[in-house]
Design an enzyme around this catalytic site. Structure first.
Site, mmCIF file in Angstrom:
data_model
loop_
_atom_site.group_PDB
_atom_site.id
_atom_site.type_symbol
_atom_site.label_atom_id
_atom_site.label_comp_id
_atom_site.label_asym_id
_atom_site.label_seq_id
_atom_site.Cartn_x
_atom_site.Cartn_y
_atom_site.Cartn_z
ATOM 1 N N SER A 223 -3.560 -1.608 -3.511
ATOM 2 C CA SER A 223 -4.585 -2.416 -2.845
ATOM 3 C C SER A 223 -4.844 -3.690 -3.624
ATOM 4 O O SER A 223 -4.757 -3.704 -4.857
ATOM 5 C CB SER A 223 -5.890 -1.619 -2.735
ATOM 6 N N TYR A 236 -12.948 2.467 -6.316
ATOM 7 C CA TYR A 236 -11.682 2.353 -5.576
ATOM 8 C C TYR A 236 -10.721 1.401 -6.282
ATOM 9 O O TYR A 236 -9.533 1.709 -6.474
ATOM 10 C CB TYR A 236 -11.979 1.862 -4.156
#
Length: 387
Positions: A223, A236
């Site tokens: 990501s 995250y």
């Protein structure tokens, strides 16, 4: 003839000579075909060389023309793809999102696909059974359970005994909650890391003997949050940063074995729990119930609730067309020379350009404009400002 003109002709002539040799080499190896777009590129190169010759210093003009020639070679050369026949891929997290779409695409292309899901009776699993061929095998696996990983590895060994395991696609990921790094519960950090980093690492290590034997591939969905410090995504982002780092180390260490390792960095897409409002409400209530009273008082419920609402609205703007990501995964699996990194999504190049190459005063303000849009201040800050 003027000396500067003579030098310029020799300089640009050497660039054209080298470019012509590369074009000839690519044509002779069938890496390049003559198309109308290629002719347009060549015409633009001639105009660009004329501009450089007239208006730029020789050295700068050579550098820019060489860069333009290299760009034309890269976009005009079709990537060599390997045959699909006899190849098996294992894709994790196929209940929904990229995993589900990838499993369907790989099956349609003729791969032997093994797809893991959290729930064998999930809508995504049922949809794959309905739409895919009998080459598809669906297995249940929870990355946080070592026994599930061991069971999955046994099934994969049996299913790929004849073909070998060509590619592991590490797609399964998890975002438990978002919010200020100070406010996120330690359980959120741990659970996110358990899935995104430790679970994926455990699975990769377990399957590496099969991948090394096949001289295959590892393709991992990471990501941009693992590359840039996006506010409110500390848990995250940290898990994806750790995952990206270990995959890059694998890339170096597995090169002698003939194994290619690629990472996919998607933009914002509607995957997983994006639209699962009950999930976010549950996590929000859990956060409020477990925050230390003094910390809750410092920030205030209004600020925390507004952050929740802003992120849910941000998720509504996410892309629903997965094709850029699926195309990147496909290329990483089949390309003769896969890329190390795939930036999949609209304007991803702009995000990385701003985040990496521009001064902090610009990149910080850019990310603030996306994430730090709260109109409500934390209570303690509000009090300090009023005083």
């Amino acid at each position: 003839m003027d000396l500067s003109t003579s030098s310029s002709l020799w300089a640009y002539g050497s660039v054209w000579l080298f470019f012509s040799l590369l074009v000839y080499f690519k044509f002779s190896h069938s890496d390049m075909i003559l198309t109308p777009s290629l002719l347009v590129y060549f015409f633009l190169l001639v105009l660009f060389e004329w501009f450089c010759h007239l208006y730029l210093p020789i050295l700068l003009g050579m550098v820019l023309l060489s860069s333009a020639c290299w760009y034309v070679l890269s976009v005009a050369s079709p990537r060599k793809m390997l045959p699909v026949a006899g190849k098996a891929v294992f894709i994790t997290g196929c209940d929904s999102g990229f995993g589900n779409a990838s499993a369907y695409k790989m099956d349609a292309m003729g791969f032997k696909v093994i797809a893991s899901v959290l729930d064998l009776e999930s809508p995504g699993a049922k949809d794959l059974r309905k739409r895919c061929s009998d080459r598809l095998t669906i297995i249940q696996m929870d990355l946080t359970k070592p026994e599930d990983i061991q069971k999955a590895c046994r099934i994969i060994r049996e299913q790929t005994a004849e073909t070998g395991l060509w590619t592991l696609v590490n797609n399964a990921g998890y975002c438990e909650h978002f919010g200020n790094a100070e406010l996120l519960l330690m359980s959120t950090y741990r659970s996110t890391m358990e899935v995104n980093f430790f679970g994926t690492l455990n699975l990769t290590k377990a399957l590496l003997p099969l991948i090394r034997s096949a001289r295959g591939r590892i393709v991992t969905i990471t990501s941009p949050a693992g590359e840039h410090s996006f506010p409110f995504l500390a848990a995250y982002g940290a898990s994806k940063a750790a995952l990206s780092r270990v995959m890059d180390i694998f890339r170096h260490e597995l090169t002698p074995w003939g194994v290619n390792v690629s990472v996919i960095l998607p933009g914002s897409y509607k995957t997983g729990a994006h639209d699962n409002k009950p999930h976010w409400e549950k996590q929000h209530k859990k956060l409020l119930a477990n925050l230390p009273p003094e910390l809750l008082q410092e920030y205030g419920k209004d600020y925390i609730c507004e952050t929740q609402d802003l992120f849910l609205k941000y998720g509504e703007k996410a892309e629903s067309d997965f094709s850029p990501v699926i195309e990147s995964i496909t290329d990483a699996i089949l390309s003769e020379n896969p890329k190390v990194r795939y930036y999949a999504g609209k304007k991803m190049w702009l995000l990385y350009f701003i985040g990496i190459y521009l001064p902090l005063c610009i990149s910080d303000n850019f990310f603030k404009s996306i994430f730090l849009t709260n109109k409500t201040l934390p209570k303690a800050l509000e009090k300090q400002n009023s005083e």
